[in-house]
Design an enzyme around this catalytic site. Sequence first.
Site, PDB file in Angstrom:
ATOM      1  N   LYS A 118       0.805  -1.219   0.000  1.00 40.51           N
ATOM      2  CA  LYS A 118       0.000   0.000   0.000  1.00 40.51           C
ATOM      3  C   LYS A 118       0.838   1.269   0.000  1.00 40.51           C
ATOM      4  O   LYS A 118       0.467   2.260  -0.625  1.00 40.51           O
ATOM      5  CB  LYS A 118      -0.953  -0.007   1.203  1.00 40.51           C
ATOM      6  CG  LYS A 118      -1.854  -1.241   1.283  1.00 40.51           C
ATOM      7  CD  LYS A 118      -2.686  -1.443   0.032  1.00 40.51           C
ATOM      8  CE  LYS A 118      -3.579  -2.678   0.154  1.00 40.51           C
ATOM      9  NZ  LYS A 118      -4.329  -2.956  -1.087  1.00 40.51           N
ATOM     10  N   LYS A 160      -1.893   1.588   8.896  1.00 41.83           N
ATOM     11  CA  LYS A 160      -2.373   0.605   7.923  1.00 41.83           C
ATOM     12  C   LYS A 160      -1.289  -0.421   7.641  1.00 41.83           C
ATOM     13  O   LYS A 160      -0.092  -0.096   7.608  1.00 41.83           O
ATOM     14  CB  LYS A 160      -2.771   1.291   6.608  1.00 41.83           C
ATOM     15  CG  LYS A 160      -4.000   2.168   6.702  1.00 41.83           C
ATOM     16  CD  LYS A 160      -4.381   2.720   5.326  1.00 41.83           C
ATOM     17  CE  LYS A 160      -5.642   3.542   5.380  1.00 41.83           C
ATOM     18  NZ  LYS A 160      -6.020   4.064   4.036  1.00 41.83           N
ATOM     19  N   GLY A 166      -8.831  -4.837   3.648  1.00 43.08           N
ATOM     20  CA  GLY A 166     -10.013  -5.368   4.314  1.00 43.08           C
ATOM     21  C   GLY A 166     -10.120  -4.993   5.775  1.00 43.08           C
ATOM     22  O   GLY A 166     -10.795  -5.679   6.542  1.00 43.08           O
ATOM     23  N   GLY A 167      -9.423  -3.926   6.188  1.00 45.21           N
ATOM     24  CA  GLY A 167      -9.529  -3.486   7.579  1.00 45.21           C
ATOM     25  C   GLY A 167      -8.586  -4.177   8.536  1.00 45.21           C
ATOM     26  O   GLY A 167      -8.504  -3.804   9.709  1.00 45.21           O
ATOM     27  N   HIS A 210     -16.371   7.381   2.017  1.00 42.58           N
ATOM     28  CA  HIS A 210     -15.635   6.393   1.227  1.00 42.58           C
ATOM     29  C   HIS A 210     -16.306   6.325  -0.146  1.00 42.58           C
ATOM     30  O   HIS A 210     -17.394   5.778  -0.283  1.00 42.58           O
ATOM     31  CB  HIS A 210     -15.679   5.033   1.929  1.00 42.58           C
ATOM     32  CG  HIS A 210     -15.025   3.926   1.167  1.00 42.58           C
ATOM     33  ND1 HIS A 210     -14.029   3.137   1.697  1.00 42.58           N
ATOM     34  CD2 HIS A 210     -15.227   3.450  -0.090  1.00 42.58           C
ATOM     35  CE1 HIS A 210     -13.653   2.242   0.809  1.00 42.58           C
ATOM     36  NE2 HIS A 210     -14.370   2.419  -0.292  1.00 42.58           N
ATOM     37  N   HIS A 237     -13.981  -0.543   9.560  1.00 43.23           N
ATOM     38  CA  HIS A 237     -13.448  -0.538   8.197  1.00 43.23           C
ATOM     39  C   HIS A 237     -14.018  -1.651   7.323  1.00 43.23           C
ATOM     40  O   HIS A 237     -13.486  -1.916   6.243  1.00 43.23           O
ATOM     41  CB  HIS A 237     -11.911  -0.605   8.201  1.00 43.23           C
ATOM     42  CG  HIS A 237     -11.284   0.350   9.165  1.00 43.23           C
ATOM     43  ND1 HIS A 237     -11.325   1.718   8.999  1.00 43.23           N
ATOM     44  CD2 HIS A 237     -10.634   0.150  10.351  1.00 43.23           C
ATOM     45  CE1 HIS A 237     -10.725   2.308  10.014  1.00 43.23           C
ATOM     46  NE2 HIS A 237     -10.296   1.388  10.860  1.00 43.23           N
ATOM     47  N   GLU A 277     -10.268   3.274  -4.637  1.00 44.95           N
ATOM     48  CA  GLU A 277     -10.985   3.794  -3.482  1.00 44.95           C
ATOM     49  C   GLU A 277     -10.395   5.138  -3.053  1.00 44.95           C
ATOM     50  O   GLU A 277      -9.167   5.301  -2.978  1.00 44.95           O
ATOM     51  CB  GLU A 277     -10.916   2.794  -2.324  1.00 44.95           C
ATOM     52  CG  GLU A 277     -11.580   1.467  -2.645  1.00 44.95           C
ATOM     53  CD  GLU A 277     -11.627   0.528  -1.454  1.00 44.95           C
ATOM     54  OE1 GLU A 277     -10.823   0.705  -0.516  1.00 44.95           O
ATOM     55  OE2 GLU A 277     -12.474  -0.382  -1.450  1.00 44.95           O
ATOM     56  N   ARG A 294      -9.309  -6.522  -8.105  1.00 51.46           N
ATOM     57  CA  ARG A 294     -10.221  -7.665  -8.215  1.00 51.46           C
ATOM     58  C   ARG A 294     -11.644  -7.141  -8.351  1.00 51.46           C
ATOM     59  O   ARG A 294     -11.874  -5.932  -8.330  1.00 51.46           O
ATOM     60  CB  ARG A 294     -10.133  -8.534  -6.962  1.00 51.46           C
ATOM     61  CG  ARG A 294     -10.344  -7.705  -5.691  1.00 51.46           C
ATOM     62  CD  ARG A 294     -10.519  -8.551  -4.459  1.00 51.46           C
ATOM     63  NE  ARG A 294     -10.427  -7.766  -3.229  1.00 51.46           N
ATOM     64  CZ  ARG A 294     -11.415  -7.042  -2.707  1.00 51.46           C
ATOM     65  NH1 ARG A 294     -12.582  -6.967  -3.343  1.00 51.46           N
ATOM     66  NH2 ARG A 294     -11.256  -6.378  -1.576  1.00 51.46           N
TER      67      ARG A 294
END
Length: 662
Positions: A118, A160, A166-167, A210, A237, A277, A294
């Site tokens: 990320k 993060k 996925g949180g 979001h 999240h 996102e 994906r």
Amino acid sequence: MNKIKTLLIANRGEIACRVIRTAKRLGVKTVAIYADVDRNALHCQLADEAYCVGTVPAEKSYLNMHNILSIAKQCRADAIHPGYGFLSENASFAALCEQQGFIFVGPSSNAIAKMAVKDEAKKIMQQANVPTTPGYMGQDQDVFTLTQAANQIGFPLILKAAKGGGGKGMRVVHHANDLTEIIDSAKRESMMSFGDDTLFIEKYLQQARHIEVQIFRDHAGNAVHLFERDCSLQRRHQKIIEESPAIGITDEIKQKLFQAAINCAHAINYVGAGTVEFLYSSDHQFYFMEMNTRLQVEHPVTEMITGLDLVEWQLRIADGEDLPLSQSKISTQGHAIEARIYAEDPIHHFLPATGTIKKIILPETENYRLDSGIQEQDKVSIYFDPLLAKMIVHAANRIEAINTLHQVLDQYHILGLTTNLPFLRKILLDTTFQSAKMHTQYVETHLARLLPTTTTLTKESISQACLIYLLHRKIQALTVLENHSPWDKCNAWRLNLAHKETLHLQYQDEDLIFQVEHTGENTFQLSCTDKQIDVHVGGELLHNKLHFYSSSQQGIVDFYIDEEEIVLFPKGKEFIFTFATPATDPEVLQITNHHLLAPMPGIITKIWISPGDNVLAGSKLLALEAMKMEHTLCAPKDGLIKSIHFQVGDQVEERCQLIDFE
């Protein structure tokens, strides 16, 4: 399809079912894989072929690359669709598919790798002129360095996992005093989830929304967007409700979002379906958050407003085709909302729920789409994601869509385990949600108001439960007995006396004692002194609906009944009544609706009978060892043994069905 004739779906549950349906429509042979506990799962039944990929946990099955690729060779698959989750964003798996000659339905392993880390993804986006939030993305990961960076960025901030999503591994930090402990926690979770504890830090945007953009890009470099989705309603999240289009964002800003998402795809030579996102701040600025390489869980809302099949687009692009439509040919109509239905308990901190699905009651209306991977008698275990299904609706505008979704969820019931359905219904009635003023922290900060509350039990529901019991018992008796003798009728018949009896039900820990007088074929006088009930009722059972009437009202209510409970669903509520039976000799098995039930858990040590045997009341049936003692279970009445579900040495649970009789 020119290249893809056989498709292996490397996933399970609703997304596997979703992919299979489109592939079959396109004439592609489908192959499912399953962990041993999923042998009878719906996706296995829908596919043309199904192969066992291993056992639980997922590391031994759905994450086992070697086994998946071995099955792909065995079934001569041309392509592998990863779905979402599991290996869908695993660059190593995509690379192995490429090396072994399988078409990976998704981007290249190189593109996945660039977006998987990320912090590196943020650097690429900065080079592509995509706005990013200020933060720390350094390689030095000691607590001192991270603390220094955090103090420079300022609080609140968010940690993060650099290689996650996925949180997981994600933590919000509001105060400097909490930082060290939260860093340790985030690193542990990141390591457990992704095998890497590298973190990066971002400024935490409070009350941001979001907003994500669906994009597609083909091998020729053509890219389009399929508009935006608003996924602001989240908890920890994890998305709860998603919708499209996003309300309250100007067309000018949306066009900038769309262009930023397409720039993202071009920057990494992306191919296939992807979602970029963004966080949209209260001062109308947007910032890149991450790219999901994906198909998203929430892709159906885009399909509903565009009328396009995103899985078909995935398969066609993977097959080498150009984009099916140019940007000018893609338009939207109306508003779509999706609700995620989880096996979890909102009242008890959203803990995952397990159990066997006894019954699924579908809405009567056809104005909905249900993407589901479950069926009755499925066992929901602790091993996999608790997502059971997604309910999606489409309407002319947002208010109509909200109202339709609430109506549909009121009529949708999953019995046998706890779900978040009451929580979803409550959210849809929330005025802030209805006015589209929610943000990513809204659920967390207003959770107490949004959680479902205990519903007050009404006199009407108590009477309806008793009526269901009486009517259902009568139906069961008619199917079992020849009904020649008045002693065998379930109408409390007594010679020269009124047809009266006493019934016992329980609601939670409360005993409900009814005095019942049978006044006609399907009519009763019910009295329950403790609840001040004295009413004449009647009705009939049609499928899972009670059609009832009394002196004051009439109507229809959904219900479910089995050997253990009656469940009523008046207007989206749920009341569970259990049968209160007097204490019985534990060594005598109870008969309920053609079944003999175990009075306790234990191990079967001996069986005296066989299918087809006629037995007399008091005859030995089987022996059950429990707590180092053997108990002989005897027949409570005459009957014919139809089938025996267990054999000597089997472990059985309390109240499981041991023997079928007639």
